[in-house]
Enzyme design. Structure first.
Site, mmCIF file in Angstrom:
data_model
loop_
_atom_site.group_PDB
_atom_site.id
_atom_site.type_symbol
_atom_site.label_atom_id
_atom_site.label_comp_id
_atom_site.label_asym_id
_atom_site.label_seq_id
_atom_site.Cartn_x
_atom_site.Cartn_y
_atom_site.Cartn_z
ATOM 1 N N LYS A 9 9.297 11.733 63.022
ATOM 2 C CA LYS A 9 9.179 13.175 62.795
ATOM 3 C C LYS A 9 8.500 13.852 63.997
ATOM 4 O O LYS A 9 7.899 13.176 64.837
ATOM 5 C CB LYS A 9 8.390 13.413 61.503
ATOM 6 C CG LYS A 9 9.094 12.861 60.245
ATOM 7 C CD LYS A 9 8.292 13.177 58.982
ATOM 8 C CE LYS A 9 8.968 12.617 57.735
ATOM 9 N NZ LYS A 9 8.256 13.000 56.490
ATOM 10 N N TYR A 49 17.109 17.894 53.825
ATOM 11 C CA TYR A 49 16.187 17.726 52.698
ATOM 12 C C TYR A 49 16.670 18.486 51.449
ATOM 13 O O TYR A 49 15.858 18.858 50.607
ATOM 14 C CB TYR A 49 14.779 18.186 53.082
ATOM 15 C CG TYR A 49 13.934 17.126 53.772
ATOM 16 C CD1 TYR A 49 13.629 15.915 53.128
ATOM 17 C CD2 TYR A 49 13.421 17.325 55.047
ATOM 18 C CE1 TYR A 49 12.847 14.944 53.748
ATOM 19 C CE2 TYR A 49 12.630 16.354 55.672
ATOM 20 C CZ TYR A 49 12.350 15.163 55.007
ATOM 21 O OH TYR A 49 11.564 14.211 55.616
ATOM 22 N N ASN A 112 3.526 12.931 58.310
ATOM 23 C CA ASN A 112 3.334 11.495 58.076
ATOM 24 C C ASN A 112 4.239 10.629 58.953
ATOM 25 O O ASN A 112 4.615 9.527 58.585
ATOM 26 C CB ASN A 112 3.487 11.173 56.582
ATOM 27 C CG ASN A 112 4.829 11.607 56.020
ATOM 28 O OD1 ASN A 112 5.711 12.013 56.770
ATOM 29 N ND2 ASN A 112 4.993 11.489 54.721
ATOM 30 N N HIS A 115 10.201 9.130 58.545
ATOM 31 C CA HIS A 115 11.020 9.244 57.331
ATOM 32 C C HIS A 115 11.860 7.982 57.216
ATOM 33 O O HIS A 115 12.286 7.421 58.227
ATOM 34 C CB HIS A 115 11.966 10.452 57.423
ATOM 35 C CG HIS A 115 13.101 10.367 56.442
ATOM 36 N ND1 HIS A 115 12.969 10.778 55.150
ATOM 37 C CD2 HIS A 115 14.353 9.849 56.561
ATOM 38 C CE1 HIS A 115 14.116 10.523 54.502
ATOM 39 N NE2 HIS A 115 14.969 9.971 55.339
ATOM 40 N N GLU A 126 22.367 10.254 54.635
ATOM 41 C CA GLU A 126 21.491 10.616 55.763
ATOM 42 C C GLU A 126 22.041 10.097 57.094
ATOM 43 O O GLU A 126 21.954 10.787 58.113
ATOM 44 C CB GLU A 126 20.084 10.082 55.500
ATOM 45 C CG GLU A 126 19.428 10.807 54.330
ATOM 46 C CD GLU A 126 18.059 10.263 53.952
ATOM 47 O OE1 GLU A 126 17.609 9.263 54.575
ATOM 48 O OE2 GLU A 126 17.426 10.837 53.048
HETATM 49 P P1 ATP Z 1 10.464 10.767 53.464
HETATM 50 O O1 ATP Z 1 11.543 11.286 52.556
HETATM 51 O O2 ATP Z 1 10.073 11.738 54.566
HETATM 52 O O3 ATP Z 1 10.749 9.397 53.996
HETATM 53 P P2 ATP Z 1 8.941 9.998 51.174
HETATM 54 O O4 ATP Z 1 10.245 9.516 50.622
HETATM 55 O O5 ATP Z 1 7.811 9.034 51.270
HETATM 56 O O6 ATP Z 1 9.131 10.583 52.624
HETATM 57 P P3 ATP Z 1 9.293 12.386 49.624
HETATM 58 O O7 ATP Z 1 8.732 12.513 48.264
HETATM 59 O O8 ATP Z 1 10.760 12.157 49.802
HETATM 60 O O9 ATP Z 1 8.449 11.254 50.385
HETATM 61 O O10 ATP Z 1 8.854 13.680 50.427
HETATM 62 C C1 ATP Z 1 9.503 14.038 51.630
HETATM 63 C C2 ATP Z 1 8.481 14.505 52.640
HETATM 64 O O11 ATP Z 1 7.904 15.713 52.150
HETATM 65 C C3 ATP Z 1 7.279 13.591 52.828
HETATM 66 O O12 ATP Z 1 7.502 12.542 53.752
HETATM 67 C C4 ATP Z 1 6.257 14.543 53.365
HETATM 68 O O13 ATP Z 1 6.483 14.833 54.755
HETATM 69 C C5 ATP Z 1 6.548 15.777 52.541
HETATM 70 N N1 ATP Z 1 5.724 15.826 51.319
HETATM 71 C C6 ATP Z 1 5.809 15.011 50.243
HETATM 72 N N2 ATP Z 1 4.912 15.350 49.303
HETATM 73 C C7 ATP Z 1 4.244 16.418 49.810
HETATM 74 C C8 ATP Z 1 3.199 17.247 49.325
HETATM 75 N N3 ATP Z 1 2.652 17.055 48.120
HETATM 76 N N4 ATP Z 1 2.769 18.247 50.122
HETATM 77 C C9 ATP Z 1 3.329 18.471 51.351
HETATM 78 N N5 ATP Z 1 4.326 17.734 51.857
HETATM 79 C C10 ATP Z 1 4.777 16.721 51.107
HETATM 80 MG MG MG Z 2 12.024 10.687 50.623
#
Ligand code: ATP
Ligand code: MG
Length: 138
Positions: A9, A49, A112, A115, A126
């Site tokens: 990211k 997304y 974080n 992804h 994706e």
């Molecule tokens: P990713 O899809 O990015 O691999 P993930 O599957 O671990 O991450 P998801 O629940 O799909 O998590 O959320 C997508 C992304 O949205 C997260 O990686 C993070 O960047 C962001 N995100 C998730 N939860 C929160 C939150 N509570 N507040 C802000 N941003 C969030």
């Molecule tokens: Mg995810």
């Protein structure tokens, strides 16, 4: 052999973590089958997304994802979807296991670093979102 989509990211790129993340994948025996740097537009981030559209953080997340360049990769290996998620660690870096990418480098629940696709259906969507067949080796 399974395939998954990984993104370093914009926070990961600006922190200079491209080499570190790639090294972790290679050290884990994961093959990089495609890789490129992109700078997403807001509509491109929203399309990527789309499944998160109803989440309260959708607008902020998609702003963040188009705030700078990101590196998108296709990873190949046995159980690579789960393996990649293990190397990444939990979404919330404070809950991520020691030695994971997010635990080591994330600065925020949103910022974080990486992804990874969470299922074979999402991996197919994706990978197709960013790459065509000619761009994917092996
Ligand atoms: P990713 O899809 O990015 O691999 P993930 O599957 O671990 O991450 P998801 O629940 O799909 O998590 O959320 C997508 C992304 O949205 C997260 O990686 C993070 O960047 C962001 N995100 C998730 N939860 C929160 C939150 N509570 N507040 C802000 N941003 C969030
Ligand atoms: Mg995810």
């Amino acid at each position: 052999m399974e395939k998954t989509l990984s993104i370093i990211k914009p926070d990961g790129v600006s922190l200079g973590l491209v080499g570190e993340v790639v090294k972790r994948f290679e050290n884990a025996g994961i093959k990089i089958s495609a890789m490129k740097m992109i700078h997403m537009t807001k509509p491109q981030a929203e399309g990527f997304y789309a499944v998160q559209r109803e989440r309260p953080f959708f607008d902020s997340l998609t702003d963040f994802m188009c705030s700078g360049p990101a590196v998108v990769m296709v990873l190949t290996g046995e159980n690579v979807i789960g393996k990649n998620r293990e190397l990444m660690g939990a979404t919330n870096y404070k809950e991520a296991a020691e030695g994971t990418i997010r635990r080591d480098f994330a600065t925020d629940i949103e910022k974080n670093v990486v992804h990874g696709s969470d299922s074979s259906d999402s991996a197919a969507f994706e990978i197709g979102y960013f790459f065509n067949q000619l761009e994917i080796t092996g």
